[in-house]
Write a protein that holds these residues in place. Sequence first.
Motif: not given
Length: 203
Positions: A42-69
């Motif tokens: 019950a204490a765990r975070g709420f996981e929001r799934s995404g992929v590289v290049g996608e803007q992932l919306r979270l409660r506090y903002g958006t994150v986007e991961a680029g192509r890994p090296e």
Amino acid sequence: MKHRRRPARRSAARAVGVVALLVATLMTGRALDRVLPAADDAARGFERSGVVGEQLRLRYGTVEAGRPEGSTQIVTAGGTYLSTGVYVVVPVTFTAAHEPQSLSYAAIRDATGRVFEAGTQRNPFSMDGPAQPGVPRHTQVAVELPVDAVAGAQLVLALQPDDDNHRRDDVAVIDLGLTGADAQRWAAEEEGIRVRPATEGRG
């Protein structure tokens, strides 16, 4: 004689009823244990799934991961770090939503559930302070992994440290799309990947 035996029969019936009630209570308790979430769950975070290049919306903002090296070494302001495994470096853009915020947790989780955290000198990650709302903050996450942890790896980002179970908040989990072929190629790569300080802006 029959009249005297009735209380004994009633007592026996009551005893059987009590035992049945106890058994039913225990069985109900076990069933609830299977259905109801544990306190840790019950204490765990709420996981929001995404992929590289996608803007992932979270409660506090958006994150986007680029192509890994990937490579066997990284170059930072503090020096060059070599790995007997693989360094995976992921560009990350974070845009705060309503107030200045800074991601404080970054890690890579492999397909078996092992977690390799960033945020040290050898595994750098820094937002360089809170990002202003609406203004993208660009940074990199660099994590040293065993070669067998690359395929199927996910980038995990959160506002709060894992010690707080992310405070039941949104957690970004981004599939990096990596394979065993990526792992083998990077394990043979000797050119260092430069990890730069965080920058701000849309450029």
